[in-house]
Scaffold this motif. Sequence first.
Motif, PDB file in Angstrom:
ATOM      1  N   SER A 503     -13.652   7.016  22.850  1.00  0.00           N
ATOM      2  CA  SER A 503     -13.187   7.912  23.990  1.00  0.00           C
ATOM      3  C   SER A 503     -13.060   9.292  23.206  1.00  0.00           C
ATOM      4  N   HIS A 504     -12.923   9.161  21.901  1.00  0.00           N
ATOM      5  CA  HIS A 504     -12.766  10.694  21.041  1.00  0.00           C
ATOM      6  C   HIS A 504     -14.095  11.324  21.131  1.00  0.00           C
ATOM      7  N   ASP A 505     -14.041  12.541  21.553  1.00  0.00           N
ATOM      8  CA  ASP A 505     -15.444  13.362  21.673  1.00  0.00           C
ATOM      9  C   ASP A 505     -16.272  13.380  20.495  1.00  0.00           C
ATOM     10  N   ASP A 506     -15.632  13.353  19.141  1.00  0.00           N
ATOM     11  CA  ASP A 506     -16.403  13.205  17.925  1.00  0.00           C
ATOM     12  C   ASP A 506     -17.052  11.974  17.582  1.00  0.00           C
ATOM     13  N   VAL A 507     -16.824  10.762  18.291  1.00  0.00           N
ATOM     14  CA  VAL A 507     -17.377   9.435  17.904  1.00  0.00           C
ATOM     15  C   VAL A 507     -18.473   9.062  18.634  1.00  0.00           C
ATOM     16  N   MET A 508     -19.537   8.675  18.004  1.00  0.00           N
ATOM     17  CA  MET A 508     -20.888   8.162  18.719  1.00  0.00           C
ATOM     18  C   MET A 508     -20.964   6.866  18.692  1.00  0.00           C
ATOM     19  N   ASP A 509     -20.593   6.126  17.459  1.00  0.00           N
ATOM     20  CA  ASP A 509     -20.613   4.805  17.319  1.00  0.00           C
ATOM     21  C   ASP A 509     -19.522   4.287  16.843  1.00  0.00           C
ATOM     22  N   ALA A 510     -19.093   3.018  16.883  1.00  0.00           N
ATOM     23  CA  ALA A 510     -18.022   2.499  16.139  1.00  0.00           C
ATOM     24  C   ALA A 510     -18.062   0.842  15.946  1.00  0.00           C
ATOM     25  N   ALA A 511     -17.283   0.554  14.779  1.00  0.00           N
ATOM     26  CA  ALA A 511     -17.373  -0.913  14.441  1.00  0.00           C
ATOM     27  C   ALA A 511     -16.213  -1.028  13.733  1.00  0.00           C
ATOM     28  N   VAL A 512     -15.351  -2.112  14.247  1.00  0.00           N
ATOM     29  CA  VAL A 512     -14.004  -2.540  13.669  1.00  0.00           C
ATOM     30  C   VAL A 512     -14.428  -3.713  12.895  1.00  0.00           C
ATOM     31  N   ILE A 513     -13.857  -3.839  12.093  1.00  0.00           N
ATOM     32  CA  ILE A 513     -13.865  -5.049  10.900  1.00  0.00           C
ATOM     33  C   ILE A 513     -12.356  -5.453  10.371  1.00  0.00           C
ATOM     34  N   GLY A 514     -12.209  -6.591   9.815  1.00  0.00           N
ATOM     35  CA  GLY A 514     -10.988  -6.979   9.338  1.00  0.00           C
ATOM     36  C   GLY A 514     -10.746  -6.779   7.918  1.00  0.00           C
ATOM     37  N   ILE A 528     -17.080   4.602  11.433  1.00  0.00           N
ATOM     38  CA  ILE A 528     -17.552   5.522  12.507  1.00  0.00           C
ATOM     39  C   ILE A 528     -18.661   6.246  12.295  1.00  0.00           C
ATOM     40  N   GLN A 529     -19.716   6.428  13.187  1.00  0.00           N
ATOM     41  CA  GLN A 529     -20.593   7.501  13.200  1.00  0.00           C
ATOM     42  C   GLN A 529     -20.265   8.534  14.084  1.00  0.00           C
ATOM     43  N   VAL A 530     -20.064   9.649  13.306  1.00  0.00           N
ATOM     44  CA  VAL A 530     -19.464  10.890  14.082  1.00  0.00           C
ATOM     45  C   VAL A 530     -20.821  11.817  14.670  1.00  0.00           C
ATOM     46  N   SER A 535     -16.173  17.749  12.553  1.00  0.00           N
ATOM     47  CA  SER A 535     -15.166  18.216  11.223  1.00  0.00           C
ATOM     48  C   SER A 535     -13.909  17.190  11.432  1.00  0.00           C
ATOM     49  N   VAL A 536     -14.186  16.041  12.124  1.00  0.00           N
ATOM     50  CA  VAL A 536     -12.837  15.256  12.450  1.00  0.00           C
ATOM     51  C   VAL A 536     -12.656  14.502  11.430  1.00  0.00           C
ATOM     52  N   THR A 537     -11.363  14.042  11.151  1.00  0.00           N
ATOM     53  CA  THR A 537     -10.971  13.454   9.708  1.00  0.00           C
ATOM     54  C   THR A 537     -10.394  12.051  10.143  1.00  0.00           C
ATOM     55  N   LYS A 553      -2.612  -1.952  16.031  1.00  0.00           N
ATOM     56  CA  LYS A 553      -4.098  -1.863  16.201  1.00  0.00           C
ATOM     57  C   LYS A 553      -4.690  -0.794  15.646  1.00  0.00           C
ATOM     58  N   VAL A 554      -4.007   0.103  15.198  1.00  0.00           N
ATOM     59  CA  VAL A 554      -4.485   1.423  14.459  1.00  0.00           C
ATOM     60  C   VAL A 554      -5.153   1.118  13.106  1.00  0.00           C
ATOM     61  N   PRO A 555      -6.624   1.443  13.018  1.00  0.00           N
ATOM     62  CA  PRO A 555      -7.146   1.484  11.829  1.00  0.00           C
ATOM     63  C   PRO A 555      -6.396   1.706  10.695  1.00  0.00           C
ATOM     64  N   VAL A 556      -6.295   0.969   9.619  1.00  0.00           N
ATOM     65  CA  VAL A 556      -5.536   1.628   8.436  1.00  0.00           C
ATOM     66  C   VAL A 556      -6.745   2.102   7.294  1.00  0.00           C
ATOM     67  N   LYS A 557      -7.880   1.946   7.556  1.00  0.00           N
ATOM     68  CA  LYS A 557      -8.971   2.587   6.868  1.00  0.00           C
ATOM     69  C   LYS A 557     -10.035   2.989   7.964  1.00  0.00           C
ATOM     70  N   ILE A 558     -10.538   4.094   7.683  1.00  0.00           N
ATOM     71  CA  ILE A 558     -11.609   4.593   8.857  1.00  0.00           C
ATOM     72  C   ILE A 558     -12.807   5.232   7.682  1.00  0.00           C
ATOM     73  N   GLU A 559     -13.988   4.550   7.723  1.00  0.00           N
ATOM     74  CA  GLU A 559     -15.211   5.302   7.206  1.00  0.00           C
ATOM     75  C   GLU A 559     -16.002   6.190   8.224  1.00  0.00           C
ATOM     76  N   LEU A 560     -15.837   7.533   7.865  1.00  0.00           N
ATOM     77  CA  LEU A 560     -16.812   8.141   8.480  1.00  0.00           C
ATOM     78  C   LEU A 560     -18.336   8.392   8.052  1.00  0.00           C
ATOM     79  N   ARG A 561     -19.307   8.278   8.934  1.00  0.00           N
ATOM     80  CA  ARG A 561     -20.610   8.431   8.513  1.00  0.00           C
ATOM     81  C   ARG A 561     -21.256   9.338   9.700  1.00  0.00           C
ATOM     82  N   THR A 562     -22.544   9.944   9.320  1.00  0.00           N
ATOM     83  CA  THR A 562     -23.255  10.600   9.919  1.00  0.00           C
ATOM     84  C   THR A 562     -24.486  10.066  10.347  1.00  0.00           C
ATOM     85  N   ASP A 563     -24.853   8.846   9.551  1.00  0.00           N
ATOM     86  CA  ASP A 563     -26.009   7.954   9.894  1.00  0.00           C
ATOM     87  C   ASP A 563     -25.627   6.877  10.985  1.00  0.00           C
TER      88      ASP A 563
END
Length: 585
Positions: A503-514, A528-530, A535-537, A553-563
């Motif tokens: 639902s964030h405007d800068d997110v194109m794709d997302a995968a949650v893992i444990g 995340i694919q942005v 410029s989202v962090t 439920k908030v991710p403690v680690k989020i990796e941002l990718r463009t691919d």
Amino acid sequence: MSEAAAPSTPEIPSEPIMSVADAHALMTSPGTPFEVTEAEVRGLKMRVWKEAKNSLRELFTMAKEHGDHEFVVFEDDRLSYREFHKAASALAHKLKDEYGVKKGDRVAIAMRNYPEWPIAFFAGASIGAIMVPLNSWWTGEELEYGLEDSGTSLVFADGERAHVISAFANRLGIKSVIAARATKLPDSDAKVEHFADVLCKHEDYASLPDQEPPAVELVPEDDATIMYTSGTTGRPKGALGTQRNICGNVVGLGIAPVRQLLRYGQPLPDVANMPKKCMLISVPLFHATGLHAILCGTLNAGNKLVMMFKWDPTRALELIEREKINSFGGVPAMVWQVVEHPEFDTYDTSSVEGIGYGGAPAAPELVEKIKKLFPASSAANGYGLTETSAASSQNAGLEYIAKPESCGPAIPVCDVKVVDENGNTLPTGEVGELWIYGPNVVKEYWNKPEATAETFTDGWLHSGDLARIDEEGFIYILDRAKDMLIRGGENVYCVEVEDALYSHDDVMDAAVIGIPHKVLGEEVGAVIQVTPGSSVTEGDLQTFVRKHLAAFKVPVKIELRTDPLPRNANGKILKRQLREEWGLI
């Protein structure tokens, strides 16, 4: 004399005027295209479509009725229904007379989406061969496994796969590898032939004789296909599908569009006089959606199918404009890539009337985006597996807008239930594993009796997905049971966190893992694919999710990718690969 007023569209009510059950009862009553009757299927009583074809052969013989209307477009190649029928029929005679293919023999296809794919498929299917569509993304080892496991005797492949398969074809007893669009055949002891030498060149299809394929008796319970599952754990399993599985699915494709019109008091289309439509296929034909829903559905309706060499959102927009595409889709990530394309506004997309997707969770925001960019179109999603021969539930149009988190109610010939870990049915609204029963559920896993016994119980398929069903029968898929996270004793459904991120405007794709944690058991992580130029962090997204979901439920680690995130050929995100990349396994 005053001019007659144009007919007006009835005002859309804010709430449905008919229940799902009443709409299904009306749609499936005697004399309707969706009429349902009862039949015994493998010793079990089931509801079935009365108007379904008995076999793929019957479906194929309809092709010539559509004459010179275009069936398949690939790049600059165009194949009419008449040419398709002649080519597949001629190839069917070759298979029987020159290669000795008979009913029940396995014939595999390992190629990209080329026009030769449907020709090879229906040539074999029309004479009763069990067709084995293999994943063209597989490695040589995986292809070898699929061919050996299925006992395939003849393979249709593209040039790349032909080179790979030729290395072990003799060992597997494969009579021939017939290569489509191969610039050079491999130097091999195995028999490898050009598709055009076996049949003829594309431009000569029209000169082939007008004939039917060799006669063979086929009934609905005859075996038709072996479709291999994704194989995210262990070896892939071959789901053995019947003629009824596939032909019934073709009928069920129209349920959701008609049902939502009935429920909201809108006029029904004049099916008998509907103009031909054009669809862009963006998923592989070896996928249940690509084969059962899109290819067979297109053939049944006499529509046009536009193929792509590989998925590319820019090329998709070019083809939408060039071919006046009426519908497209795939997995949700593909649709997101089109609607978020930086040059979207430069293409003419006014021909689009429908956008459908499935195979992966879809964020509710996607339907809102579609409404904004394609105001004249109807969005739809659905739920199904290889084992259910494509969709077993559908959500479309106004129903989808009303319940965008749902994949819809079960189609009228299916029963669904949510069960606990002991197989006991749970009350409405509770979360458990989704089980599915109906004529679309495959027969078994090929040569795997133990896996069959674990997955099928008295005709019920154990989906492996966690779900809940509301009071109207709408299904909500929450997660794969094995992928659900448990943080400090609290269940975290990955799809819920992914939806919040989407639902964030800068997110194109997302995968949650444990992420393993020695005290909590697991913590939430996300990849995340942005969107281009974002410029989202990581901190921005964590703050955003915290506004929508509980703190645990908030991710403690989020990796941002463009691919794009890694996905298998069925469109499912490869979470195991992401875990490997993070050093978690």
